[in-house]
Design an enzyme around this catalytic site. Structure first.
Site, PDB file in Angstrom:
ATOM      1  N   ASN A  36       1.173  -0.117 -11.383  1.00 37.56           N
ATOM      2  CA  ASN A  36      -0.244  -0.529 -11.042  1.00 37.56           C
ATOM      3  C   ASN A  36      -0.825  -1.681 -10.261  1.00 37.56           C
ATOM      4  O   ASN A  36       0.376  -2.064 -10.274  1.00 37.56           O
ATOM      5  CB  ASN A  36      -0.765  -1.490 -12.471  1.00 37.56           C
ATOM      6  N   ARG A  59       4.196 -11.323 -13.505  1.00 42.32           N
ATOM      7  CA  ARG A  59       3.262 -10.582 -15.047  1.00 42.32           C
ATOM      8  C   ARG A  59       2.444 -12.030 -15.778  1.00 42.32           C
ATOM      9  O   ARG A  59       1.235 -11.969 -16.801  1.00 42.32           O
ATOM     10  CB  ARG A  59       3.279  -9.733 -16.026  1.00 42.32           C
ATOM     11  N   CYS A  78      -2.662   7.737 -14.554  1.00 43.76           N
ATOM     12  CA  CYS A  78      -3.064   6.777 -15.934  1.00 43.76           C
ATOM     13  C   CYS A  78      -2.612   7.473 -17.209  1.00 43.76           C
ATOM     14  O   CYS A  78      -3.346   8.553 -17.253  1.00 43.76           O
ATOM     15  CB  CYS A  78      -4.546   5.512 -15.856  1.00 43.76           C
ATOM     16  N   TYR A  92     -10.514  -1.225 -21.144  1.00 47.60           N
ATOM     17  CA  TYR A  92     -10.395  -2.207 -20.099  1.00 47.60           C
ATOM     18  C   TYR A  92     -11.627  -2.523 -19.515  1.00 47.60           C
ATOM     19  O   TYR A  92     -12.194  -3.394 -19.522  1.00 47.60           O
ATOM     20  CB  TYR A  92      -9.966  -1.355 -18.675  1.00 47.60           C
ATOM     21  N   HIS A 123      -8.825   1.956 -14.844  1.00 45.70           N
ATOM     22  CA  HIS A 123      -9.044   1.370 -15.907  1.00 45.70           C
ATOM     23  C   HIS A 123     -10.926   0.794 -15.750  1.00 45.70           C
ATOM     24  O   HIS A 123     -11.336  -0.690 -15.649  1.00 45.70           O
ATOM     25  CB  HIS A 123      -7.947   0.049 -15.106  1.00 45.70           C
TER      26      HIS A 123
END
Length: 421
Positions: free
Chosen positions: A144, A90, A164, A244, A194
Site C-alpha cells: 500500500n 504506521r 488488493c 474505505y 481503496h
C-alpha cells in the site's frame, strides 16, 4: 516455477504460503523464496512455511534470504508486500493527522501520502533490480498504497500489476449471503484502489443476472453492518461502496472514533507479537486462526489466481486488478491506475468495459486520481511544495491551513525515510 516474496518476514506470509500449498494444482511452485532484511523474524516464518508445505504434501521447497538480488534471481514473479518503517511508521501515520482534525489512516489522507513517499522510491529500486536480473518477471504489488505504487511501477516501464483483497473479500461475503459458490459470483467492481463501488453482483459472469437488488433488499443490514455505514446510505446509493469509503462518507465521525480508542497500528503490533510467538512453535504446521484478524483475508487466493493467469498456459481469467486506465474510465487520463475487473493472461491485464458512471462516483474518483498524480510527483521528486500541493488536492483535506499543518507534521515524522526532507 520460482516465486519470490519481498517482505517475506511479514506476519501475512503464512496466509500466502497456505494459499500456495492448497492451490498447488493452480500454481505449481517449485521454489518459494522469502526475502526480508529482518533475519531472525524471517527464519521463524520460513520454518512455519516449510511445515505448511510439508503438511499439505507440497513438493516445492521454501528458502529464505536477506540478499534481495540473490532471492529474485531467476524468479518468474516477484510479490511485493513490504512496509517501509514498519508498524512504528504506521502508528505515526495514524496519529499525527488527528492533531489537525483529519483522519489518521495508512492508505488514505495524509497518512497514506506519508506511506507513499516512504514506499515508492524503495519499490522502484527493487523493481529496477528485478529488471536487471530477470526482465521477463512479473511484479505483483500488494504494498500500500497500491494504486500509487502500481502507477509508479508502470510509469517506469515495469511488468507490474497491483493487487488488493477488498474485491475478493466482498465476493466471498456476498456469495455466502446469497448461498452461491464464490466462483459463480462476478462483481462489477469499479474505481481506484481503496475507493471502489460494486455496481453489480452478477450470477455466473460479467453478463449474468444482476443480484445486487436482491442482495440489498434481503441482506442490506448485514452488508451495511460490515461496512459500518447506515443501511439507508446503501439504499440511497443503490450500490455497495468499499469499506474505505467510510473515511469519505463519515469522515468527522471516524475522526471522533479514532480519538477515543487505541490505533489500529497498536492493535496490529500486539497481534504481531502474539503471531510471532505462535510461529516459533515447531509443532505449528498451519496458519493460526489469529491470522484472520490481522487483515489480508483471501489475499492468498487472489495472489495465486493472479500469478497463475500471468504465468500459466491457460486462457485468460477475469480478476480485479490495478492497472492502467487506458480509456476504461473516459474521464481519467490513460495513465491513471484504476481498480477494475480485467481479463488477465501472460501478456497482462486488459480491463473489461465499464458502463458510464454517475457523477456521484466519477467526481470523487477524478478528485482522488488527481491527488494520486500529485502524490506520485512528490514521491518521485521530493520537496515540501509538492507535498503541500498533494495534501491540498486531497478531498479529505482541501484547505490551505490544514495542508500547511499536515505538511509540517508529515516531514517531521518521516525525516529518516526522506533524504530530501
Amino acid at each position: 516455477m520460482k516465486l519470490a516474496v519481498v517482505g517475506g518476514g511479514s506476519t501475512y506470509t503464512p496466509e500466502l504460503v497456505d494459499g500456495f500449498a492448497r492451490l498447488r494444482d493452480t500454481l505449481p511452485v517449485s521454489e518459494l523464496v522469502l526475502i526480508d532484511p529482518a533475519a531472525e523474524r524471517l527464519e521463524l516464518i520460513g520454518g512455519l512455511a516449510r511445515r505448511i508445505f510439508a503438511r499439505q504434501g507440497h513438493p516445492g521447497r521454501v528458502t529464505t534470504t536477506s540478499d534481495l538480488d540473490a532471492g529474485i534471481t531467476g524468479a518468474d514473479a516477484v510479490l511485493l508486500q513490504l512496509r517501509v518503517g514498519g508498524q512504528a511508521a504506521r502508528l505515526r501515520d495514524e496519529t499525527w493527522p488527528l492533531e489537525c482534525g483529519c483522519v489518521g489512516q495508512e492508505t488514505t489522507g495524509a497518512g497514506g501520502l506519508a506511506k507513499a513517499l516512504r514506499t515508492v522510491p524503495v519499490v522502484l529500486d527493487i523493481a529496477e533490480r528485478v529488471r536487471r536480473t530477470n526482465p521477463d518477471a512479473w511484479i505483483i504489488d500488494f504494498t500500500n498504497p497500491v494504486g500509487i505504487v502500481t502507477r509508479a511501477l508502470l510509469r517506469a516501464g515495469h511488468k507490474a500489476v497491483g493487487l488488493c483483497n477488498v474485491a475478493i473479500g466482498l465476493q466471498r461475503k456476498f456469495a455466502a449471503l446469497l448461498d452461491l459458490a464464490p466462483a459463480d459470483l462476478h462483481l462489477d467492481h469499479v474505481g481506484l484502489n481503496h475507493l471502489t463501488w460494486e455496481l453489480g453482483v452478477r450470477r455466473g459472469g460479467p453478463d449474468g443476472e444482476d443480484l445486487l437488488g436482491t442482495l440489498l433488499a434481503e441482506h442490506g443490514e448485514a452488508v451495511a453492518g460490515d461496512l459500518r455505514l447506515p443501511r439507508a446510505v446503501l439504499d440511497r446509493l443503490g450500490v455497495v461502496p468499499s469499506y474505505y469509503l467510510r473515511y469519505f462518507y463519515a469522515h468527522d465521525e471516524v475522526v471522533r472514533e479514532l480519538g477515543t480508542k487505541p490505533s489500529r497500528a497498536a492493535e496490529v503490533a500486539a497481534m504481531e507479537r502474539e503471531l510471532l510467538a505462535l510461529y516459533g512453535d515447531p509443532a505449528l504446521d498451519e496458519k493460526p486462526e489469529l491470522l484472520a484478524k490481522r487483515g489480508g483475508a483471501f489475499y492468498s487466493e487472489a495472489a495465486v489466481d493472479l500469478a497463475a493467469s500471468l504465468l500459466g498456459d491457460g486462457g485468460p481469467a477475469v480478476q480485479v486488478v490495478n492497472t492502467y486506465n487506458n480509456g476504461t474510465l473516459p474521464f481519467l487520463p490513460d495513465d491513471a491506475v484504476v481498480e477494475v475487473q480485467a481479463r488477465v493472461d501472460g501478456s497482462g491485464p486488459v480491463p473489461l468495459a465499464v458502463p458510464r458512471l454517475d457523477p456521484l462516483f466519477s467526481g470523487l474518483i477524478s478528485h482522488v486520481s488527481a491527488y494520486e498524480d500529485l502524490a506520485l510527483d512528490a514521491a518521485l521528486h521530493g520537496g515540501r511544495e509538492r507535498v503541500f500541493k498533494a495534501l491540498l488536492a486531497h478531498p479529505l483535506i482541501g484547505q490551505y491551513d490544514l495542508a500547511e499543518g499536515l505538511t509540517d507534521r508529515l516531514l517531521a515524522h518521516n525525516k529518516e525515510h526522506l533524504p530530501w526532507a
